[in-house]
Design a protein around this motif. Structure first.
Motif, PDB file in Angstrom:
ATOM      1  N   ALA A 174      47.229  37.986  39.508  1.00 36.61           N
ATOM      2  CA  ALA A 174      46.119  37.316  40.185  1.00 36.61           C
ATOM      3  C   ALA A 174      44.911  37.341  39.251  1.00 36.61           C
ATOM      4  N   TYR A 175      44.108  36.279  39.296  1.00 33.85           N
ATOM      5  CA  TYR A 175      42.936  36.157  38.425  1.00 33.85           C
ATOM      6  C   TYR A 175      41.671  35.985  39.239  1.00 33.85           C
ATOM      7  N   ALA A 176      40.558  36.384  38.643  1.00 32.54           N
ATOM      8  CA  ALA A 176      39.255  36.251  39.294  1.00 32.54           C
ATOM      9  C   ALA A 176      38.194  35.980  38.243  1.00 32.54           C
ATOM     10  N   HIS A 177      37.152  35.275  38.647  1.00 32.96           N
ATOM     11  CA  HIS A 177      35.951  35.129  37.829  1.00 32.96           C
ATOM     12  C   HIS A 177      34.974  36.211  38.288  1.00 32.96           C
ATOM     13  N   TYR A 178      34.621  37.103  37.385  1.00 32.59           N
ATOM     14  CA  TYR A 178      33.677  38.182  37.657  1.00 32.59           C
ATOM     15  C   TYR A 178      32.298  37.715  37.202  1.00 32.59           C
ATOM     16  N   VAL A 179      31.288  37.901  38.056  1.00 32.79           N
ATOM     17  CA  VAL A 179      29.939  37.410  37.770  1.00 32.79           C
ATOM     18  C   VAL A 179      28.949  38.572  37.758  1.00 32.79           C
ATOM     19  N   TRP A 180      28.399  38.839  36.577  1.00 31.27           N
ATOM     20  CA  TRP A 180      27.356  39.845  36.430  1.00 31.27           C
ATOM     21  C   TRP A 180      26.015  39.145  36.237  1.00 31.27           C
TER      22      TRP A 180
END
Length: 194
Positions: A174-180
């Motif tokens: 599974a993939y995700a876009h991580y936003v900092w």
């Protein structure tokens, strides 16, 4: 392809280069746009931009399509000589002479923490660092220590498995876009399934 086989295949894949599907990035942009406002007209950098004679650079193409920003306004770096990036160098050893508002990419997984830390240093104050990573990036003791200091504000989990290969096959990852957001590291990340 199983995640085990894909991991073994990565050992032989030049610079950990897998083409991120433009449509999946555009899906992420739509979810991001409905959640927070980021000015993509400001300086944006893709430090692992990829692209080659047969494929466009994924993030510059998707951002240009979705936000109507000219692709040439997005700065690009890639370590591969056959990349379409304007600068051919190793981002981790590249000193920027500008401060991007947004740094967004699919980094090589093996050095993702180094990419994130450098990007958080390189981006302007209150700027954004967005990385496409496996959901299991949340695991391991070393990354737990990293998240204790640098918790992202948002994690956009892709509900559908992505294909990074020409034949359209996927693996069990599974993939995700991580936003900092630089200087804003909450105790808990907000998760959105897209």
């Amino acid at each position: 392809m199983s995640s085990t086989n894909r991991s073994e295949a990565r050992q032989f894949h030049i610079s950990d280069y897998y083409i991120t599907p433009v449509n999946e990035i555009e899906n992420f942009c739509a979810a991001l746009d409905n959640t927070i406002t980021i000015d993509m007209d400001k300086c944006t950098l893709d430090p692992a931009s990829g692209g080659d004679s047969e494929n466009p650079m994924s993030y510059p193409t998707a951002i240009a399509n979705y936000y109507n920003v000219p692709a040439e306004n997005i700065k690009t770096i890639d370590i591969r000589e056959d990349s379409l990036a304007e600068t051919k160098s190793d981002y981790l050893n590249t000193k920027l002479n500008y401060k991007p508002h947004v740094i967004i990419t699919n980094p090589p997984f093996a050095c993702a923490i180094d990419f994130i830390k450098k990007a958080l240093d390189d981006v302007e104050d209150d700027g954004y660092v967005i990385m496409l990573l496996r959901l299991n990036f949340l695991e391991t003791k070393a990354r737990k220590e990293f998240f204790d200091t640098y918790m992202p504000e948002y994690i956009f989990v892709h509900h559908k498995r992505m294909s990074f290969v020409a034949n359209g096959k996927t693996d069990s990852v599974a993939y995700a876009h991580y936003v900092w957001r630089k200087g804003h590291y909450p105790d808990f990340a907000k998760i959105k399934v897209i």
